[in-house]
Motif scaffolding. Structure first.
Motif, short mmCIF file in Angstrom:
data_model
loop_
_atom_site.label_atom_id
_atom_site.label_comp_id
_atom_site.label_asym_id
_atom_site.label_seq_id
_atom_site.Cartn_x
_atom_site.Cartn_y
_atom_site.Cartn_z
N ILE A 173 0.86 -1.18 0.00
CA ILE A 173 0.00 0.00 0.00
C ILE A 173 0.90 1.23 0.00
O ILE A 173 1.74 1.41 0.89
CB ILE A 173 -0.93 0.03 1.23
CG1 ILE A 173 -1.63 -1.32 1.41
CG2 ILE A 173 -1.91 1.18 1.11
CD1 ILE A 173 -2.53 -1.73 0.29
N ARG A 174 0.73 2.07 -0.99
CA ARG A 174 1.54 3.28 -1.11
C ARG A 174 0.63 4.50 -1.13
O ARG A 174 -0.24 4.62 -2.01
CB ARG A 174 2.39 3.24 -2.39
CG ARG A 174 3.37 2.07 -2.42
CD ARG A 174 4.29 2.11 -3.64
NE ARG A 174 5.24 1.01 -3.60
CZ ARG A 174 6.39 1.02 -2.92
NH1 ARG A 174 6.74 2.12 -2.24
NH2 ARG A 174 7.18 -0.02 -2.93
N LEU A 175 0.81 5.36 -0.15
CA LEU A 175 0.06 6.62 -0.13
C LEU A 175 0.82 7.62 -1.01
O LEU A 175 2.02 7.83 -0.82
CB LEU A 175 -0.08 7.15 1.29
CG LEU A 175 -0.72 6.21 2.32
CD1 LEU A 175 -1.08 6.98 3.57
CD2 LEU A 175 -1.94 5.49 1.76
N ARG A 176 0.11 8.20 -1.95
CA ARG A 176 0.77 9.08 -2.92
C ARG A 176 1.56 10.18 -2.22
O ARG A 176 1.01 10.96 -1.44
CB ARG A 176 -0.30 9.72 -3.83
CG ARG A 176 0.26 10.32 -5.10
CD ARG A 176 -0.85 11.01 -5.89
NE ARG A 176 -1.94 10.12 -6.23
CZ ARG A 176 -1.96 9.32 -7.30
NH1 ARG A 176 -0.93 9.30 -8.13
NH2 ARG A 176 -3.03 8.56 -7.54
N GLY A 177 2.86 10.19 -2.45
CA GLY A 177 3.73 11.19 -1.84
C GLY A 177 4.03 10.96 -0.38
O GLY A 177 4.56 11.85 0.29
N GLY A 178 3.71 9.76 0.15
CA GLY A 178 3.90 9.54 1.59
C GLY A 178 4.26 8.12 1.95
O GLY A 178 5.10 7.49 1.30
N THR A 179 3.60 7.59 2.96
CA THR A 179 3.92 6.30 3.57
C THR A 179 3.70 5.14 2.61
O THR A 179 2.80 5.16 1.77
CB THR A 179 3.01 6.08 4.80
OG1 THR A 179 3.20 7.18 5.68
CG2 THR A 179 3.33 4.79 5.52
N PRO A 226 6.04 -2.32 8.26
CA PRO A 226 6.23 -0.90 7.95
C PRO A 226 6.81 -0.65 6.57
O PRO A 226 6.84 0.50 6.11
CB PRO A 226 7.19 -0.43 9.06
CG PRO A 226 7.89 -1.67 9.51
CD PRO A 226 6.93 -2.79 9.34
N THR A 227 7.29 -1.69 5.91
CA THR A 227 7.77 -1.56 4.54
C THR A 227 7.17 -2.67 3.69
O THR A 227 6.99 -3.80 4.18
CB THR A 227 9.31 -1.64 4.46
OG1 THR A 227 9.75 -2.86 5.07
CG2 THR A 227 9.95 -0.46 5.18
N PRO A 228 6.86 -2.41 2.42
CA PRO A 228 6.27 -3.46 1.58
C PRO A 228 7.30 -4.53 1.24
O PRO A 228 8.51 -4.27 1.22
CB PRO A 228 5.85 -2.70 0.31
CG PRO A 228 5.95 -1.25 0.63
CD PRO A 228 6.95 -1.13 1.74
N MET A 229 6.82 -5.74 0.95
CA MET A 229 7.72 -6.79 0.48
C MET A 229 8.15 -6.48 -0.95
O MET A 229 7.53 -5.66 -1.64
CB MET A 229 7.04 -8.15 0.57
CG MET A 229 5.84 -8.33 -0.33
SD MET A 229 5.06 -9.95 -0.13
CE MET A 229 6.44 -11.02 -0.52
N GLU A 230 9.21 -7.14 -1.41
CA GLU A 230 9.79 -6.79 -2.70
C GLU A 230 8.88 -7.12 -3.87
O GLU A 230 8.79 -6.36 -4.84
CB GLU A 230 11.15 -7.50 -2.87
CG GLU A 230 12.24 -6.93 -1.97
CD GLU A 230 13.59 -7.55 -2.28
OE1 GLU A 230 13.68 -8.32 -3.27
OE2 GLU A 230 14.54 -7.26 -1.55
N ARG A 231 8.19 -8.27 -3.83
CA ARG A 231 7.34 -8.66 -4.96
C ARG A 231 5.92 -8.95 -4.47
O ARG A 231 5.52 -10.10 -4.36
CB ARG A 231 7.93 -9.88 -5.68
CG ARG A 231 9.30 -9.63 -6.31
CD ARG A 231 9.70 -10.83 -7.14
NE ARG A 231 8.78 -11.02 -8.27
CZ ARG A 231 8.58 -12.19 -8.88
NH1 ARG A 231 9.20 -13.28 -8.43
NH2 ARG A 231 7.74 -12.28 -9.89
N PRO A 232 5.17 -7.92 -4.17
CA PRO A 232 3.80 -8.14 -3.69
C PRO A 232 2.91 -8.65 -4.81
O PRO A 232 3.20 -8.46 -5.99
CB PRO A 232 3.37 -6.75 -3.22
CG PRO A 232 4.16 -5.83 -4.08
CD PRO A 232 5.49 -6.50 -4.28
N ASP A 233 1.82 -9.28 -4.42
CA ASP A 233 0.84 -9.71 -5.43
C ASP A 233 0.12 -8.51 -6.03
O ASP A 233 -0.23 -8.51 -7.22
CB ASP A 233 -0.20 -10.62 -4.78
CG ASP A 233 0.41 -11.91 -4.27
OD1 ASP A 233 1.01 -12.64 -5.08
OD2 ASP A 233 0.29 -12.19 -3.06
#
Length: 278
Positions: free
Chosen positions: A201-207, A222-229
């Motif tokens: 999950i990426r908030l545009r311009g943020g977390t 707190p950080t996404p995995m390298e190859r998410p579905d």
């Protein structure tokens, strides 16, 4: 957000959070003081403006007591129990007038910050875990919870009174410690009974963060995995409103406020249905 108060720099809370709490409480008070009629219904709610404001006043008082270290049982964390606790507290509190409720909301937000600052001088910045309506939290996460709660109901009041709401990108960022901590508690276990799925999950311009629901539980990182579905890019205010049950995710997708890609981009619309807003 730039710090403007000493408490934001040296106090127990993350930078900008104390100021955001004070300003949000002030924005809500301004809304209420502009209301000529507190019997106006809140859209998509069983409450009127006066009842929503009374709930906010009582909730801020509850949070201030928790920050001071007092025990205040309030439901068991399930939506049903929290709704019952809300109904019980409102039934016992008859105030529905705008000005006294506006004053109580700001006063109790200030009492929360005073308690957090006072206790921080006696123990570590985080302090011991506090028992809250949504599980154990340290005071920093509880402060993020307070801000999130005020923003959700402040949005409702703005909608009812046909005024601009007070949610913005900076305040959403300060809500994220609470949002990430509470996700495992508000997941619909029946909806995640199958194999794990990995979201970024990426908030545009943020977390950016990772969420992996499956096998009846959810893991939040707190950080996404390298190859998410599935990667979901979403405008921050839209994210908070969808998470709090205030905006239809399909409408947000139709307006281009949500984009998705990855090996299984069709999983994006399913994501908000995995959680139940408390």
């Amino acid at each position: 957000m730039q710090p403007t108060a000493q408490q934001d720099i040296r106090g127990p809370l993350p930078e900008g959070l104390a100021r955001a709490i004070r300003e949000t409480a002030g924005d809500i008070a301004t809304l209420l003081n502009s209301a000529s009629d507190t019997t106006v219904p809140v859209p998509d709610s069983e409450w009127t403006v006066g009842e929503a404001a009374a709930h906010l006043a009582l909730a801020n008082e509850l949070m201030a007591d928790l920050a001071a270290g007092h025990e205040r049982p309030y439901g068991d964390g399930t939506p049903q129990s929290l709704a019952a606790a809300n109904a019980q507290s409102l039934a016992a509190f008859g105030q529905r007038d705008a000005e006294p409720l506006a004053s109580m909301i700001t006063e109790q937000a200030g009492a929360f910050l005073d308690a957090a600052e006072r206790v921080a001088g006696e123990e570590s910045a985080a302090g011991p875990a506090l028992v809250t309506p949504l599980g154990p939290m340290d005071r920093s996460v509880l402060a993020s919870y307070l801000l999130t709660h005020m923003l959700g109901h402040g949005y409702d009041l703005a909608l009812a009174l046909k005024r601009p709401h007070m949610i913005d990108r900076d305040r959403v960022a300060l809500c994220m410690p609470f949002m990430l901590s509470v996700m495992p508690r508000v997941v619909d276990t029946a909806a995640i009974a199958g194999p794990a799925v990995h979201y970024a999950i990426r908030l545009r311009g943020g977390t950016a963060f990772g969420v992996s629901p499956g096998d009846g539980a959810v893991q939040v990182s707190p950080t996404p995995m390298e190859r998410p579905d599935c990667t979901i890019l979403i405008e921050p205010v839209t994210f908070l409103l969808i998470a709090l049950g205030r905006r239809n995710p399909w409408r947000a997708i139709g307006r281009g406020q949500v984009l998705a890609w990855g090996r299984k981009p069709w999983l994006a619309p399913r994501f908000p249905t995995l959680f139940t807003a408390p």
